[in-house]
Design an enzyme around this catalytic site. Sequence first.
Site, PDB file in Angstrom:
ATOM      1  N   ASP A   1       0.873  -1.180   0.000  1.00 44.90           N
ATOM      2  CA  ASP A   1       0.000   0.000   0.000  1.00 44.90           C
ATOM      3  C   ASP A   1       0.908   1.227   0.000  1.00 44.90           C
ATOM      4  O   ASP A   1       2.135   1.110  -0.005  1.00 44.90           O
ATOM      5  CB  ASP A   1      -0.957  -0.033   1.190  1.00 44.90           C
ATOM      6  CG  ASP A   1      -0.240   0.084   2.521  1.00 44.90           C
ATOM      7  OD1 ASP A   1       1.006   0.234   2.535  1.00 44.90           O
ATOM      8  OD2 ASP A   1      -0.908   0.013   3.559  1.00 44.90           O
TER       9      ASP A   1
ATOM     10  N   ASP B   1      -7.593  -7.862   0.368  1.00 44.74           N
ATOM     11  CA  ASP B   1      -6.626  -8.066   1.459  1.00 44.74           C
ATOM     12  C   ASP B   1      -7.307  -7.672   2.747  1.00 44.74           C
ATOM     13  O   ASP B   1      -8.196  -6.822   2.751  1.00 44.74           O
ATOM     14  CB  ASP B   1      -5.389  -7.173   1.302  1.00 44.74           C
ATOM     15  CG  ASP B   1      -5.657  -5.770   1.810  1.00 44.74           C
ATOM     16  OD1 ASP B   1      -6.327  -4.994   1.093  1.00 44.74           O
ATOM     17  OD2 ASP B   1      -5.247  -5.446   2.945  1.00 44.74           O
TER      18      ASP B   1
ATOM     19  N   CYS C   1     -11.229 -29.792   7.194  1.00 47.11           N
ATOM     20  CA  CYS C   1     -10.283 -28.742   6.774  1.00 47.11           C
ATOM     21  C   CYS C   1      -8.907 -29.369   6.576  1.00 47.11           C
ATOM     22  O   CYS C   1      -8.489 -30.248   7.336  1.00 47.11           O
ATOM     23  CB  CYS C   1     -10.217 -27.635   7.815  1.00 47.11           C
ATOM     24  SG  CYS C   1      -8.943 -26.398   7.455  1.00 47.11           S
TER      25      CYS C   1
ATOM     26  N   CYS D   1      -5.963 -27.793   6.672  1.00 44.05           N
ATOM     27  CA  CYS D   1      -4.837 -27.001   7.201  1.00 44.05           C
ATOM     28  C   CYS D   1      -4.029 -27.815   8.211  1.00 44.05           C
ATOM     29  O   CYS D   1      -4.505 -28.820   8.748  1.00 44.05           O
ATOM     30  CB  CYS D   1      -5.318 -25.683   7.807  1.00 44.05           C
ATOM     31  SG  CYS D   1      -5.858 -25.797   9.524  1.00 44.05           S
TER      32      CYS D   1
ATOM     33  N   CYS E   1      -5.796 -28.324  11.595  1.00 46.32           N
ATOM     34  CA  CYS E   1      -6.909 -29.283  11.606  1.00 46.32           C
ATOM     35  C   CYS E   1      -6.443 -30.710  11.334  1.00 46.32           C
ATOM     36  O   CYS E   1      -7.096 -31.665  11.745  1.00 46.32           O
ATOM     37  CB  CYS E   1      -7.979 -28.854  10.615  1.00 46.32           C
ATOM     38  SG  CYS E   1      -8.885 -27.390  11.190  1.00 46.32           S
TER      39      CYS E   1
ATOM     40  N   HIS F   1      -5.050 -21.701  10.291  1.00 45.25           N
ATOM     41  CA  HIS F   1      -6.399 -22.146   9.945  1.00 45.25           C
ATOM     42  C   HIS F   1      -7.192 -21.039   9.261  1.00 45.25           C
ATOM     43  O   HIS F   1      -7.828 -21.259   8.216  1.00 45.25           O
ATOM     44  CB  HIS F   1      -7.155 -22.642  11.172  1.00 45.25           C
ATOM     45  CG  HIS F   1      -8.583 -22.942  10.859  1.00 45.25           C
ATOM     46  ND1 HIS F   1      -8.976 -24.112  10.236  1.00 45.25           N
ATOM     47  CD2 HIS F   1      -9.707 -22.200  10.996  1.00 45.25           C
ATOM     48  CE1 HIS F   1     -10.275 -24.080  10.023  1.00 45.25           C
ATOM     49  NE2 HIS F   1     -10.749 -22.929  10.479  1.00 45.25           N
TER      50      HIS F   1
END
Lengths: 388, 388
Positions: free
Chosen positions: A94, A268, A306, A308, A311, A337
């Site tokens: 940014d 974002d 999930c 991830c 998980c 996660h």
Amino acid sequence: MPALRFEVLATDPNSAARRGRLTTPHGVIETPVFMPVGTQATVKTLSPHEVWDLGARIILSNTYHLYLRPGADLIREAGGLHRFMAWPGSILTDSGGFQVFSLAELRKITEEGVQFRSHLDGSSHFLSPETAIQVQNALGADIIMCFDECTPWPVEYEYAKASMERTARWAARCKAAHARPDDQALFGIVQGSTYADLRRESAARTVELDFPGYAVGGLSVGEPKALMHEMLEITVPLLPPDRPRYLMGVGSPEDLIEGVWRGIDMFDCVLPTRIARHGTVFTRRGKLSVRSAAFARDWEPIEPGCDCYACRHFSRAYIRHLFKAEEMLGLRLASLHNLRFLLRLMEEVRQALETGTFAEYRRAFYAEWGQGSDEGNTVPEPADPANR
Amino acid sequence: MPALRFEVLATDPNSAARRGRLTTPHGVIETPVFMPVGTQATVKTLSPHEVWDLGARIILSNTYHLYLRPGADLIREAGGLHRFMAWPGSILTDSGGFQVFSLAELRKITEEGVQFRSHLDGSSHFLSPETAIQVQNALGADIIMCFDECTPWPVEYEYAKASMERTARWAARCKAAHARPDDQALFGIVQGSTYADLRRESAARTVELDFPGYAVGGLSVGEPKALMHEMLEITVPLLPPDRPRYLMGVGSPEDLIEGVWRGIDMFDCVLPTRIARHGTVFTRRGKLSVRSAAFARDWEPIEPGCDCYACRHFSRAYIRHLFKAEEMLGLRLASLHNLRFLLRLMEEVRQALETGTFAEYRRAFYAEWGQGSDEGNTVPEPADPANR
């Protein structure tokens, strides 16, 4: 060769959504895309390789923070931000405008730029369209942003108009100051608060400058969702269809779905990582607090199914223990996660767009979302606006 | 089948050092070995898979902490500590004695056991040899420890003697209380402070009980190094050569080398991870503070040639930035490096023992060690003795 290539691979028959592909000097990014935020040259609690393994190919970093610490010269000397932080993918920075304008009493705005005091040590600094671009040229991100004012909400019409006009004049100065157009794509930013005519004028004036991509700024700053949607519906059709569109600072799972529906390609937000550090995790049925006593002996993962790391290996009971015991691994697991949740959501959105089933996907998302929401666990407000 | 198998693979021609192999229900551990400490069912800042990838095959966890939070019943219900924390290797738990005795005004000792107040909430608890073993049976570590008193240093002879005798009586009670000898190996602990005759008596009384392994406790608690070495030289020869020997709470790179030299097979210490969180890292030439201004523009890794994740990807300048910006990745990278440093040191020690070159290795270690030490950067003292 331009710094950025964008292709629209498919459009949705029922909405303004599209499936696209961005190519930067650091690789290919499938859109719509969610960009994790690495404010201080690190996505909080995670290693760059973990972020990559989550499926992220582009992250956002904040010019204001890096300008103050460790400084743009140091990062240039390191070989640029990618190398400094060992991030193998693309980066968007940014302009620093959002943080500088958020400093309230600590800043003074003129046509030339913004005089402000550092939130770290009170030292005095000046950012202008030219210096904001110089700093971003030194950081070396693949996509850089014009120095603009993100107006607060609500804001008086007269202020919003004057601010939008200044943002437009500053956009021209940013474009003129950009020293690395072959390496870095400079995006313009549409402002105008929630005033339809200002949004239209801002879009026209920004598009006139012919940027390789366009952002919609000044939304998700407290206005009702309906107003955000209306502004997107007014603004997006005025942006050239062959350029990527980026909705800044957004957002929640619903906001991503609704943004894509209205033609946004890039997002974002610090939300997934910030709420994770407070122990709040996303599930398809809503947000949950892993600190809840209900999970003390819950041997299920945060979200069954999930993929991830958290998980695949750990129970809610273990993650709750880590939070209770103030162990950092808890913050890491919740962050992994939540980011994976949004990145996977976007993978599914892209797949739905490829098969022309995004309307069904959106309906199915809402049928589940909120069903198991932990009402007592609202998202914490950002403590420090400079830290969005 | 016994819970533990130990083989001596090679002995050193110049010292009491030996190269060995431990086999537990959770795998094979090459000795001499350094065990990272995961006090609250997590090695601070790291994931269990990162710890595994560093080369660790056994970690230590603290009974006192886990007993108080989340509680031994909860961990038993989770399927034991290995499963609760998803650690694929072996685990050793201490007995809780060290922490309980460190509580000073918060505890009261009788022959039966120790009444104490939780450092978390002041609640009242009682640990005895029997309950300490019950808790460790519930946690399910591969190696568990007798409930002993680790005397402070210096300590009066009379106190040290009475304490050592109580520790010996408690060791017999621990052995009698142990309900899972086929799954968990219970180690005895030699005490006696820095009094040679007490060490000898403690060794004799502990060995008489016939444990599958023996620890040397009550050292590295403030006494001069020479005294620690003397006590090891007195104690180790009295322990049966076919059983593993564990020096508790040790230590620094030099202490590991000297411990191995005197016949020790196993070590644990919070030092590498604790100093890492303060920004202090090991190098072969000594300790360095990555916070030092000297590293602001240092593009070298912490230690050139080191194979850890931090050294393969990041500069000292970047890691310094992370510490200055209070980003957790800094703590992670320093922790990874320091643990890898000690684990690699032990890999080299084992290799030297296999080739009969440990004396040369030790000389070469000292020729380098301390040459580049950052004198201004002393190791911080533990803030809370209960947290060793």
